[in-house]
Design an enzyme around this catalytic site. Sequence first.
Site, PDB file in Angstrom:
ATOM      1  N   TYR A 153     -72.365 -84.879 -85.124  1.00  0.00           N
ATOM      2  CA  TYR A 153     -71.464 -84.511 -84.024  1.00  0.00           C
ATOM      3  C   TYR A 153     -70.815 -83.141 -84.285  1.00  0.00           C
ATOM      4  O   TYR A 153     -70.781 -82.270 -83.405  1.00  0.00           O
ATOM      5  CB  TYR A 153     -70.395 -85.598 -83.871  1.00  0.00           C
ATOM      6  CG  TYR A 153     -69.435 -85.404 -82.732  1.00  0.00           C
ATOM      7  CD1 TYR A 153     -69.814 -85.645 -81.412  1.00  0.00           C
ATOM      8  CD2 TYR A 153     -68.117 -85.007 -82.964  1.00  0.00           C
ATOM      9  CE1 TYR A 153     -68.927 -85.489 -80.360  1.00  0.00           C
ATOM     10  CE2 TYR A 153     -67.209 -84.849 -81.933  1.00  0.00           C
ATOM     11  CZ  TYR A 153     -67.616 -85.097 -80.621  1.00  0.00           C
ATOM     12  OH  TYR A 153     -66.727 -84.936 -79.585  1.00  0.00           O
ATOM     13  N   ALA A 155     -71.873 -80.739 -86.245  1.00  0.00           N
ATOM     14  CA  ALA A 155     -72.885 -79.676 -86.176  1.00  0.00           C
ATOM     15  C   ALA A 155     -73.169 -79.326 -84.720  1.00  0.00           C
ATOM     16  O   ALA A 155     -73.289 -78.149 -84.362  1.00  0.00           O
ATOM     17  CB  ALA A 155     -74.163 -80.118 -86.880  1.00  0.00           C
TER      18      ALA A 155
END
Length: 245
Positions: A153, A155
Amino acid sequence: MMKGQVALVTGASRGIGQAISLKLASEGVFVIATATTDTGANATVAAILAQGGAAQAVRLDVADSAAVEALFKKIAAEHGRLDILVNNAGITKDGLMMRMKDSDWDSVLDTNLKGTFNCMREASKLMTKARYGRVVNISSVVGEMGNPGQANYCASKAGLFGLTKSAARELAKRNITVNAVAPGFIETDMTAALPEKGREALLQNIPMERLGSADDVAYAVGFLVSPQAAYITGQVLSVNGGMYM
Ligand code: NAP
């Protein structure tokens, strides 16, 4: 000032996307509200109609680039314009990195990051022709600071910053602005599952000592997509109660 404009808001069935849709509709914008099912955005559309606005519910999986392309063809044919794009659709598949499955990484990146790219690629064509556009990508405070258990999430949300800034540079001379909003922790279905202990610990890290509301985010988006925000592009606006400054 925005009366008569057309907006596409992804992930508009509930939470932040619903609040953004209602806010834009209250300014006279026609809102195309998407969800992953045919009827998912019906409640949002009904609420908009009830407040005297105009909207339509559409099914869209933003990760499906063919479906995105088809929807934009439909928008061009039916409306002939798209003034505002809010890339709000997002999912989480949390877990410690050492146990994270490929499918959990891929689905979060495909929806949150590639899905935003898919919509921006198509919107930029319509907006370039019109020499006008406002794009807002909904990122997250954890894209700025990281969060254990959310490698996928975070990233995806950090990736949105690079995507936003690149697109802002590409599209600036066409009078199209591209910005990101990074909400802190907001009361929605996504945060409803937080255990009470986790919630208390979280509040200690928020100077305003409360979670945000979906409306807190919607007001920020409403400003960035307005004609008045004409000279703001490539920026990240944090809406987080002072959590990460
Ligand atoms: P939410 O209540 O879980 O709603 C998510 C929305 O995204 C729903 O409308 C959902 O549609 C839609 N969606 C999910 N997968 C999709 C896909 N593949 N294609 C199109 N739409 C899809 O989430 P929220 O809390 O309002 O969050 C909205 C955005 O803000 C997300 O990008 C999230 O990452 C971000 N954000 C949230 C918080 C927070 O604390 N809540 C904080 C920072 C950032 P269905 O109803 O059909 O499933």
